[in-house]
Design a protein around this motif. Structure first.
Motif, short mmCIF file in Angstrom:
data_model
loop_
_atom_site.label_atom_id
_atom_site.label_comp_id
_atom_site.label_asym_id
_atom_site.label_seq_id
_atom_site.Cartn_x
_atom_site.Cartn_y
_atom_site.Cartn_z
N SER A 82 1.06 1.12 4.22
CA SER A 82 2.27 0.95 5.02
C SER A 82 1.95 0.39 6.40
O SER A 82 2.60 -0.55 6.87
N GLY A 85 1.05 -3.20 6.29
CA GLY A 85 2.10 -4.10 5.84
C GLY A 85 1.83 -4.73 4.49
O GLY A 85 2.38 -5.79 4.17
N LEU A 87 2.85 -4.75 1.27
CA LEU A 87 4.02 -4.25 0.55
C LEU A 87 3.76 -4.03 -0.94
O LEU A 87 4.17 -3.01 -1.49
N ASP A 111 8.16 0.68 6.00
CA ASP A 111 7.31 -0.46 5.66
C ASP A 111 8.15 -1.68 5.33
O ASP A 111 7.88 -2.79 5.82
N ASN A 114 9.81 -3.07 8.44
CA ASN A 114 8.92 -3.79 9.36
C ASN A 114 8.37 -5.10 8.77
O ASN A 114 8.15 -6.07 9.50
N TYR A 115 8.14 -5.11 7.45
CA TYR A 115 7.45 -6.25 6.87
C TYR A 115 8.20 -6.94 5.72
O TYR A 115 7.81 -8.03 5.31
#
Length: 208
Positions: A82, A85, A87, A111, A114-115
């Protein structure tokens, strides 16, 4: 938990504080040499140590060899992916988890927030509502409110508002501040002022 485990955990903590990865690896070797069957508690701390030191390979190696992993073990390795990043790997770990708690769900939601894409975040959130509503907490709601604010999602924001009141989180400042920001950005000044007036604790000033 044994005294030897506590001793090594205290040393691992010092490695994190000093960002000394070499010493952490030496301690890891010493643990394997001196303890025949390390406790899960100690191995979890090794995962966390390598995570904080940025060594994903070693963290995953420890995780893969835990005889009896627990929720903390899974959350620790999930947290690493996480933070980085990653995913797809994070989702793979999340899907493999035999059980999840609020921290697991919040890591996945944060996560993707943010990404990933906003659609992914909403997808995980809706799955949480369906399968694990009892794990909803102020962190979940705060993250989703910030997303609604940034994406100008009034309908979803109002739905979340209703759930916050239902689950009894309406008085939390941690949730209240994102609420005010969301309503203000959506141009719902009256709603924002009304919610502000009802907040028992405030960490923001109202200049309206």
């Amino acid at each position: 938990m044994s005294s030897s485990s506590n001793y090594y955990v205290s040393l691992l903590k010092l490695c994190c504080e000093s960002q000394n990865q070499t010493q952490a690896k030496k301690l890891h070797c010493l643990i394997l040499k001196t303890i025949t069957h390390p406790e899960t508690f100690l191995l979890n701390n090794l995962i966390s140590t390598y995570s904080k030191l940025g060594n994903l390979a070693y963290a995953h190696r420890v995780f893969d060899h835990i005889p009896q992993s627990n929720l903390f073990s899974w959350n620790a390795i999930l947290s690493i992916y996480s933070k980085l990043g990653r995913l797809s790997q994070m989702q793979q770990i999340f899907d493999l988890m035999p059980f999840r708690d609020g921290a697991s769900w919040n890591l996945a939601i944060s996560d993707y927030a943010n990404y990933g894409s906003s659609t992914d975040v909403v997808g995980v959130y809706k799955l949480m509502l369906k399968d694990a509503a009892m794990n909803l907490n102020q962190i979940t709601f705060s993250t989703m409110l910030i997303l609604c604010s940034n994406c100008q999602w009034m309908d979803l924001g109002r739905q979340i508002h209703g759930l916050i009141l239902k689950f009894g989180f309406g008085s939390y400042v941690f949730v209240g501040s994102p609420f005010l920001d969301m309503y203000a950005k959506l141009g719902l000044i009256f709603d924002a002022k009304g919610y502000y007036d009802e907040m028992p604790e405030r960490n923001v000033a109202w200049d309206g």
